[in-house]
Design a protein around this motif. Structure first.
Motif, PDB file in Angstrom:
ATOM      1  N   ALA A 171       0.829  -1.211   0.000  1.00 39.79           N
ATOM      2  CA  ALA A 171       0.000   0.000   0.000  1.00 39.79           C
ATOM      3  C   ALA A 171       0.862   1.260   0.000  1.00 39.79           C
ATOM      4  O   ALA A 171       0.561   2.244  -0.706  1.00 39.79           O
ATOM      5  N   GLU A 172       1.931   1.253   0.768  1.00 41.58           N
ATOM      6  CA  GLU A 172       2.821   2.414   0.773  1.00 41.58           C
ATOM      7  C   GLU A 172       3.484   2.592  -0.585  1.00 41.58           C
ATOM      8  O   GLU A 172       3.657   3.718  -1.060  1.00 41.58           O
ATOM      9  N   GLY A 199       0.957   4.097  -2.976  1.00 41.79           N
ATOM     10  CA  GLY A 199       0.401   5.397  -2.596  1.00 41.79           C
ATOM     11  C   GLY A 199      -0.987   5.308  -2.007  1.00 41.79           C
ATOM     12  O   GLY A 199      -1.754   6.276  -2.098  1.00 41.79           O
ATOM     13  N   ILE A 200      -1.358   4.203  -1.389  1.00 37.34           N
ATOM     14  CA  ILE A 200      -2.662   4.018  -0.762  1.00 37.34           C
ATOM     15  C   ILE A 200      -2.535   4.356   0.719  1.00 37.34           C
ATOM     16  O   ILE A 200      -1.596   3.912   1.405  1.00 37.34           O
ATOM     17  N   SER A 201      -3.478   5.123   1.228  1.00 41.92           N
ATOM     18  CA  SER A 201      -3.429   5.528   2.631  1.00 41.92           C
ATOM     19  C   SER A 201      -3.678   4.325   3.535  1.00 41.92           C
ATOM     20  O   SER A 201      -4.480   3.436   3.231  1.00 41.92           O
ATOM     21  N   TYR A 202      -2.979   4.293   4.666  1.00 43.22           N
ATOM     22  CA  TYR A 202      -3.110   3.175   5.593  1.00 43.22           C
ATOM     23  C   TYR A 202      -2.827   3.671   7.008  1.00 43.22           C
ATOM     24  O   TYR A 202      -2.190   4.692   7.228  1.00 43.22           O
ATOM     25  N   GLN A 203      -3.351   2.912   7.970  1.00 39.85           N
ATOM     26  CA  GLN A 203      -3.080   3.135   9.380  1.00 39.85           C
ATOM     27  C   GLN A 203      -2.773   1.780  10.014  1.00 39.85           C
ATOM     28  O   GLN A 203      -3.503   0.813   9.813  1.00 39.85           O
ATOM     29  N   ARG A 226      -5.658  10.140  14.579  1.00 43.83           N
ATOM     30  CA  ARG A 226      -5.217   9.769  13.238  1.00 43.83           C
ATOM     31  C   ARG A 226      -6.390   9.844  12.274  1.00 43.83           C
ATOM     32  O   ARG A 226      -7.513   9.482  12.627  1.00 43.83           O
ATOM     33  N   ALA A 263      -8.241   5.884   7.021  1.00 46.47           N
ATOM     34  CA  ALA A 263      -7.467   5.473   5.845  1.00 46.47           C
ATOM     35  C   ALA A 263      -8.201   4.347   5.136  1.00 46.47           C
ATOM     36  O   ALA A 263      -9.135   3.717   5.657  1.00 46.47           O
ATOM     37  N   ARG A 264      -7.750   4.074   3.890  1.00 46.15           N
ATOM     38  CA  ARG A 264      -8.370   3.005   3.100  1.00 46.15           C
ATOM     39  C   ARG A 264      -7.984   1.626   3.645  1.00 46.15           C
ATOM     40  O   ARG A 264      -8.750   0.676   3.559  1.00 46.15           O
ATOM     41  N   THR A 306      -6.785  -0.277   7.128  1.00 46.00           N
ATOM     42  CA  THR A 306      -6.643  -0.200   8.575  1.00 46.00           C
ATOM     43  C   THR A 306      -6.190  -1.563   9.069  1.00 46.00           C
ATOM     44  O   THR A 306      -6.868  -2.565   8.837  1.00 46.00           O
TER      45      THR A 306
END
Length: 772
Positions: free
Chosen positions: A199-200, A203-207, A347, A350-351, A353
Motif C-alpha cells: 500500500a505504501e 500510494g494508498i493511505s493506511y493506518q 489519526r 485510511a483506506r 486499517t
C-alpha cells in the motif's frame, strides 16, 4: 470477478501446440489398378513362353519328319504352325509396352499430386508455427484465479507466517482496488507487513495500530452510542466463556446501560471505568495520578451513580461490577486520542486499517483486545452508514465460534469479502470446513494433514509447481600477498661392477690336392748286358715282370682310393715312350724324346678342434652433488566498485501429486490448495492469448482431434506470493476456465520406428498371443 484466490502458471498457453493436420502419406505403389495390370502381365508372360515353346517344337518336329520322308511340305507346315504361335507375341509385346507407359504416366501424376500436397502441408504448417510463436509471445505468463461471483468468503487453514503474509498481500491488494480493507492480525506474526508495504508503494493511505500500545489512537468506539458501547463490552466480557448464558449476559448489559445513560452522550472507556470504580467503592484518586485525568466525572454524575442501585441490589450486582471493572481496566485508554482527552493526536481514517497484536507472550489485555476488535469489525460491516469494508482476519482459531459465526453471517448477508486465516487445523477449527470456501496451505502436523486429506479426498490428485525466487547482491574487494623461499641440497653416489666369464669351442676342416713327385728311373737292360749302353745293373725278365705287377697294383690302389694314380707303363704304352740307350730301355724322363705322362695327385685332409676360455671385469663409480635455492613473491589485488544485483524466478510443474498427509505437510509455503479449484476441459485455444491469428489457414477437415482433457477431479495448486508473479503479464480466469495441465509429450526421434504401423509376424502354434 469474485474473490481473488491466487495465480497459476499459464503453462498450457505458453506451450506450442502441435499442428493438427496429418502429413500427406507417400503414394501407394500397390494400387488396385497397378496390381491388376501386373497380374495381367504375369499371365501374358506365361502364355508367351508357352507359345514360343509350342512353335519351336512344331518347327523341329515337322522339320525332322520332312527330312526323313524327303517331303518339303512338312517344313512349310511346321513353319506355318510356328508363325501362328509367334504372331500373338508381337501383340502381347505392344500391349505390355502401352500398359507400362500408362502405369509410368499415372505414377508420375501421382507423385506430382503428392509433391503439391506436401508443399501445401509445409506451407500451412509454417504459417501455423508462425502464428504459434506470435501467440506465445503475446500470451500472459500467469493466470489470476478468482472465485465464483457468488462466493465472497475464503477460509485458509495452515501455512507458515511468511506464507500467510504473502497470501494476505496478494488478496489484500486485489481488495484494496475495489474497497476499504480492515486487517485484524491476531496471530502475533505481523502478517500484515507485506500488504502495508504494498500500500505504501502504491500510494494508498493506511493506518497500522499495534495493540494494546496504540489503544488510545484506535477509532474502535468512534460513532458508537452508549448502548452500543455497553453491548460491545458485554460481548468482550463473555467472549471466552463457553458456559455463558443469555441471562448472565443480559444482567451485565443492564448494568452497563444504566451507567452509560448516567454518563450521557460523552461515553468513553475512561469515564466508564471511573464510574465503575466509584460504584465498587474504590479510591480513584490514585488512578487519576497514574495517568487518567481525562474524562473525570462531574459531581452530578457521581451523585447519580451513588444512587443508581439500592442497597439490596448493589449487593446482588457487586460480583458483576467487579468482573466488568476487571475487563475494562486494561482497555481504559481505548479511544482517548479520538475523544480529545488523550495525549496524542487523532489519526485520520485510511483506506487500509491494520490492527495487530505484538509478538511475545499473550496476556489478558491481548485477549480482551482481540475480542474487542473482532466485535468492532462485525459492527463496522453491519453499520448502515454505507461504509462496509472487506475484512481479513488472521488468527481466527484464537476466537470463539460464536463471534466468528456472527462476523461470517454479517459478511455473507451484505456480500462483503471475508478472509479467515486459521493457523492450525484443530478439532475446533475443523468445524469451519466446507466444500466451497476452504483452502489449505502447508500443515505442520500429521493429524492436521490427515484431517485436510480426508476432507479433500485421498483419491484425488493435484498439479503443483516448484518455484524458486533468487535475488543476489555482490560487492567484493580482495587483496592477496604470497612469498616463499625454497633451498634444496642433494648428493648422489653410485658404484657398479661387471664381471664376465665365457668359453669358446670350435672345429676347423681343410682339404688340399698335392701332385706326387716320382724321381725313380726304370731301366730295362737287354740280355747282352753292356750292349744296351746302360750304366745300371742288369735285371732279369722275371724281376721286370714283378716290378711291373707291383706298379700296376699300386696304381689300382691309388685309383680306388680317389687320389689318382700312375698309369702302368710298358712297351708301346701310351703313357710314355721307350728308347734304347746302350743295353736297356729308359722309362720316364729319358732323353730319347718320349712323351711325359700326367702326374699323380695326392689329396691332403686336415681337421682341427680347439677350446678357449676368457673372462673380463669392469668397475664404474660416480658421485653427484646438487644445491639449489629459489625464492618466489607474488601479490594480487582486485576491487569491484558498485553493486551487482541478480533477480531470477524459475518454476517446474509436477503433474501427479497424490493427496496424502505427507504431500500436504510438504506443500511449498508459497502455494495454496483449494479443493474447488480444478483443471477444466478448456482447450488450448480457449486460454488467454490462445487465439490464433486470423491470417493463418485453418487446419484441414481431417485434422486430428485435440488431446483428451484431464479428469475433473485433479486440482491445481495456487501461487499466493505476488513477488513470484512480479510484473509479468496476467490474465484473469474463473475456476471453470482453468485449462487442463498435461505433461508435455516427449520428443521421439524420426529414426525410431512406429510400432503401431510395423506389421507383426504371425504367431506360431506354441507362442502366446499378445492381445492389446
Amino acid at each position: 470477478m469474485g474473490l481473488h484466490l491466487g495465480w497459476i502458471p499459464n503453462e498450457p498457453g505458453l506451450r506450442a501446440r502441435e499442428y493438427a493436420a496429418k502429413a500427406p502419406g507417400a503414394p501407394d505403389p500397390d494400387s488396385p489398378k497397378a496390381a491388376a495390370l501386373r497380374a495381367a502381365h504375369a499371365a501374358r508372360a506365361l502364355w508367351t513362353r508357352l507359345l514360343i515353346v509350342v512353335g519351336f517344337l512344331a518347327l523341329v518336329l515337322f522339320g525332322l519328319v520332312g527330312a526323313v520322308a524327303h517331303r518339303s511340305w512338312f517344313w512349310y507346315a511346321g513353319a506355318a504352325i510356328a508363325v501362328c504361335c509367334w504372331l500373338p507375341l508381337a501383340e502381347f509385346a505392344v500391349n505390355r509396352r502401352r500398359a507400362n507407359r500408362r502405369i509410368r504416366r499415372e505414377s508420375e501424376e501421382q507423385l506430382a499430386r503428392h509433391a503439391a500436397e506436401v508443399a501445401e502441408y509445409e506451407r500451412s504448417k509454417a504459417a501455423w508455427l508462425d502464428s504459434e510463436a506470435e501467440r506465445i509471445a503475446a500470451a500472459p505468463r500467469w493466470l489470476q484465479v478468482a472465485a465464483h461471483e457468488d462466493i465472497s468468503r475464503l477460509d485458509v487453514f495452515g501455512g507458515t507466517a511468511q506464507g500467510r503474509q504473502n497470501l494476505l498481500a496478494g488478496v489484500g491488494q486485489r481488495l484494496l482496488a475495489e474497497r476499504a480493507v480492515i486487517v485484524l492480525d491476531l496471530s502475533q506474526d505481523q502478517v500484515g507487513g507485506g500488504l502495508i508495504a504494498a500500500a505504501e508503494r502504491d500510494g494508498i493511505s493506511y493506518q497500522n495500530y499495534l495493540l494494546p500500545r496504540d489503544l488510545a489512537a484506535t477509532p474502535l468506539l468512534a460513532g458508537l452510542t452508549g448502548d452500543e458501547i455497553a453491548s460491545l463490552i458485554v460481548e468482550v466480557l463473555h467472549a471466552d466463556d463457553a458456559s455463558a448464558t443469555a441471562a448472565g449476559r443480559a444482567t451485565d448489559l443492564m448494568i452497563l446501560r444504566k451507567i452509560t445513560r448516567v454518563l450521557g452522550d460523552d461515553v468513553t472507556m475512561g469515564r466508564l471505568h471511573e464510574a465503575l470504580l466509584l460504584l465498587v467503592g474504590s479510591d480513584h484518586a490514585g488512578h487519576h495520578a497514574a495517568g487518567h485525568p481525562a474524562g473525570a466525572l462531574t459531581g452530578e454524575e457521581r451523585e447519580r451513580l451513588r444512587g443508581l442501585f439500592g442497597e439490596g441490589m448493589r449487593g446482588e450486582v457487586a460480583g458483576n461490577l467487579i468482573r466488568i471493572v476487571a475487563v475494562i481496566e486494561p482497555l481504559a485508554e481505548l479511544g482517548a486520542d479520538v475523544a480529545g482527552g488523550g495525549r496524542g493526536t487523532p489519526r485520520p481514517p485510511a483506506r487500509l486499517t491494520c490492527l495487530s497484536l505484538p509478538d511475545g507472550p499473550r496476556d489478558v489485555a491481548a485477549d480482551l483486545t482481540a475480542a474487542l476488535i473482532v466485535q468492532w469489525a462485525t459492527r463496522s460491516v453491519a453499520a448502515e452508514s454505507g461504509f462496509r469494508p472487506a475484512v481479513i482476519l488472521a488468527g481466527a482459531d484464537e476466537q470463539s465460534t460464536r463471534h466468528l459465526g456472527r462476523l461470517t453471517t454479517v459478511s455473507e448477508r451484505y456480500q462483503v469479502p471475508l478472509v479467515r486465516l486459521f493457523s492450525r487445523l484443530t478439532e475446533e477449527s475443523a468445524r469451519h470446513l466446507d466444500s466451497r470456501h476452504t483452502a489449505f496451505m502447508r500443515l505442520a502436523t500429521r493429524p492436521e494433514a490427515l484431517r485436510a486429506a480426508e476432507h479433500i479426498g485421498l483419491a484425488r490428485k493435484f498439479v503443483a509447481g516448484r518455484f524458486s525466487h533468487r535475488q543476489s547482491v555482490s560487492r567484493s574487494r580482495t587483496k592477496t600477498s604470497t612469498e616463499s623461499t625454497t633451498h634444496t641440497t642433494g648428493r648422489a653416489e653410485g658404484e657398479a661392477v661387471t664381471h664376465t666369464t665365457g668359453t669358446t669351442t670350435g672345429q676347423s676342416y681343410s682339404e688340399a690336392e698335392v701332385p706326387r713327385h716320382d724321381n725313380h728311373v726304370h731301366i730295362h737292360a737287354g740280355d747282352s748286358g753292356a750292349g744296351n749302353g746302360g750304366s745300371g745293373t742288369g735285371r732279369s725278365r722275371a724281376d721286370d715282370a714283378r716290378d711291373r705287377s707291383a706298379r700296376e697294383r699300386a696304381a689300382e690302389a691309388d685309383t680306388a682310393s680317389g687320389r689318382g694314380g700312375r698309369q702302368p707303363t710298358g712297351r708301346g704304352g701310351a703313357g710314355g715312350s721307350q728308347g734304347k740307350s746302350g743295353g736297356g730301355w729308359v722309362i720316364g724322363g729319358g732323353s730319347s724324346g718320349a712323351k711325359a705322362r700326367k702326374p699323380t695327385i695326392d689329396v691332403v685332409k686336415t681337421r682341427t678342434r680347439f677350446t678357449a676360455q676368457h673372462s673380463s671385469e669392469s668397475k664404474t663409480q660416480s658421485v653427484t652433488n646438487t644445491e639449489e635455492t629459489s625464492r618466489t613473491h607474488s601479490e594480487s589485488q582486485s576491487r569491484t566498485d558498485g553493486t551487482s544485483v541478480g533477480d531470477e524466478i524459475t518454476f517446474e510443474l509436477v503433474y501427479d501429486h497424490q493427496v496424502q498427509p505427507e504431500t500436504l505437510m510438504a506443500l511449498p509455503e508459497d502455494q495454496m490448495l483449494a479443493p474447488h479449484v480444478v483443471e477444466g476441459a478448456a482447450a488450448a485455444t480457449g486460454l488467454p492469448g490462445g487465439t490464433s491469428s486470423a491470417a493463418v489457414a485453418a487446419p484441414p477437415a481431417n485434422a486430428a482431434a485435440s488431446r483428451p482433457t484431464a479428469a475433473e477431479s485433479r486440482m491445481v495448486a495456487l501461487v499466493i506470493d505476488p513477488s513470484v508473479v512480479g510484473t509479468d503479464a496476467v490474465a484473469a480466469v474463473s475456476p471453470h476456465e482453468i485449462p487442463a495441465y498435461e505433461p508435455p509429450v516427449p520428443a521421439v526421434s524420426s529414426h525410431v520406428p512406429d510400432y503401431e504401423r510395423v506389421p507383426r509376424r504371425a504367431l506360431g502354434a506354441g507362442e502366446p498371443s499378445n492381445s492389446r
